[in-house]
Write a protein that holds these residues in place. Sequence first.
Motif, PDB file in Angstrom:
ATOM      1  N   SER A 188       0.807  -1.223   0.000  1.00 15.83           N
ATOM      2  CA  SER A 188       0.000   0.000   0.000  1.00 15.83           C
ATOM      3  C   SER A 188       0.843   1.278   0.000  1.00 15.83           C
ATOM      4  CB  SER A 188      -0.940   0.004   1.216  1.00 15.83           C
ATOM      5  OG  SER A 188      -0.197   0.048   2.430  1.00 15.83           O
ATOM      6  N   PHE A 189       2.186   1.139  -0.005  1.00 18.92           N
ATOM      7  CA  PHE A 189       3.080   2.300   0.063  1.00 18.92           C
ATOM      8  C   PHE A 189       3.449   2.800  -1.334  1.00 18.92           C
ATOM      9  CE2 PHE A 189       3.289   0.655   4.214  1.00 18.92           C
ATOM     10  CZ  PHE A 189       3.996   1.502   5.059  1.00 18.92           C
ATOM     11  N   GLY A 190       3.571   4.127  -1.472  1.00 17.49           N
ATOM     12  CA  GLY A 190       4.052   4.708  -2.721  1.00 17.49           C
ATOM     13  C   GLY A 190       3.316   4.187  -3.938  1.00 17.49           C
ATOM     14  N   GLN A 191       4.087   3.750  -4.938  1.00 23.80           N
ATOM     15  CA  GLN A 191       3.490   3.189  -6.147  1.00 23.80           C
ATOM     16  C   GLN A 191       3.458   1.663  -6.115  1.00 23.80           C
ATOM     17  OE1 GLN A 191       5.276   4.932  -9.748  1.00 23.80           O
ATOM     18  NE2 GLN A 191       5.778   6.758  -8.557  1.00 23.80           N
ATOM     19  N   MET A 192       3.643   1.097  -4.906  1.00 23.03           N
ATOM     20  CA  MET A 192       3.594  -0.371  -4.765  1.00 23.03           C
ATOM     21  C   MET A 192       2.264  -0.962  -5.241  1.00 23.03           C
ATOM     22  SD  MET A 192       6.587  -0.977  -3.364  1.00 23.03           S
ATOM     23  CE  MET A 192       7.754  -0.209  -2.214  1.00 23.03           C
ATOM     24  N   PRO A 193       1.117  -0.275  -4.998  1.00 26.88           N
ATOM     25  CA  PRO A 193      -0.137  -0.881  -5.445  1.00 26.88           C
ATOM     26  C   PRO A 193      -0.165  -1.216  -6.931  1.00 26.88           C
ATOM     27  CG  PRO A 193      -0.600   0.906  -3.926  1.00 26.88           C
ATOM     28  CD  PRO A 193       0.874   0.957  -4.218  1.00 26.88           C
ATOM     29  N   GLU A 194       0.474  -0.377  -7.763  1.00 25.54           N
ATOM     30  CA  GLU A 194       0.493  -0.650  -9.199  1.00 25.54           C
ATOM     31  C   GLU A 194       1.232  -1.957  -9.497  1.00 25.54           C
ATOM     32  OE1 GLU A 194       0.881   2.266  -7.845  1.00 25.54           O
ATOM     33  OE2 GLU A 194      -0.495   3.621  -8.879  1.00 25.54           O
ATOM     34  N   VAL A 195       2.362  -2.166  -8.812  1.00 24.64           N
ATOM     35  CA  VAL A 195       3.131  -3.406  -8.996  1.00 24.64           C
ATOM     36  C   VAL A 195       2.323  -4.593  -8.476  1.00 24.64           C
ATOM     37  CG1 VAL A 195       5.273  -4.611  -8.438  1.00 24.64           C
ATOM     38  CG2 VAL A 195       5.288  -2.120  -8.732  1.00 24.64           C
ATOM     39  N   PHE A 196       1.740  -4.417  -7.319  1.00 24.62           N
ATOM     40  CA  PHE A 196       0.951  -5.460  -6.657  1.00 24.62           C
ATOM     41  C   PHE A 196      -0.206  -5.911  -7.546  1.00 24.62           C
ATOM     42  CE2 PHE A 196      -2.357  -6.455  -3.330  1.00 24.62           C
ATOM     43  CZ  PHE A 196      -1.724  -7.556  -2.780  1.00 24.62           C
ATOM     44  N   LEU A 197      -0.951  -4.952  -8.078  1.00 22.23           N
ATOM     45  CA  LEU A 197      -2.112  -5.296  -8.901  1.00 22.23           C
ATOM     46  C   LEU A 197      -1.693  -5.854 -10.263  1.00 22.23           C
ATOM     47  CD1 LEU A 197      -4.582  -2.378  -8.086  1.00 22.23           C
ATOM     48  CD2 LEU A 197      -4.388  -4.639  -7.036  1.00 22.23           C
TER      49      LEU A 197
END
Length: 248
Positions: free
Chosen positions: A129-138
């Motif tokens: 949920s940090f920074g732009q991690m959600p884009e990588v995660f999704l």
Amino acid sequence: MKKLIINADDFGYSRGVNYGIIDSHRNGVLTSTTFMTNMPGRDHAAELAKENPNLGVGVHLVLTCGRPLLDSHRTIVDSNGDFRNLKFYKGAFTIDYDEVYKEWKAQIEKFLSYGLTPTHLDSHHHINSFGQMPEVFLRLAEEYSLPVRNNMDTEKTKDLIEKEIKTTDSFAYLIETSLKNKAALDELFAESESVEVMAHPAYLDKKLLSTSSFTYPRVDEVEFLTDPDRVKLIESRVDIVLTTFEEL
């Protein structure tokens, strides 16, 4: 029927953690766990996962604990080659998100190499949920067609719907309050048809005691999740079914 997923983080951290999770599943109400593929207890966790096929097992993506699986990183590791501490990400930080993608993909592939089928994705310390991690995660959730933990902000939750990535209606951080009694269960499902409750059950061993700041409460969680009265409280509900992310 309302769906309740009780998920234990940190499977694979150590043998003590692994046994705490398995006892909470076999003797209690724990239905799901997520696997740390970079930690020393991973082989033991894989064996236990195969011995307990009713336990849903997902991947606990790691960026803040232990060492990475890949040795090519420059921005997500410290001078010793270990993952950076969580404190690094709590301020302004600059990293190469391609390194995150490659490392997390390697962690998922390591999980698959055990012959296991993942039920979902989440992350250690909620780093997804940090920074732009959600884009990588999704991106990885789409790539592997996996459900995810619902712990991101509202905008990212909208992305889940648009991308048709499965998740629960809501997510609860504390088992002690969420599963305390009948009233707590009623409140938990007041506006949700599916809920994940996070847990960290474990027995204490040297690895955990020497490397984690969260220790003794984990033993309490094993006791909480296996308490006969609590098992009866949850299993007696005709409107709630204990399940895994696989059944979303």
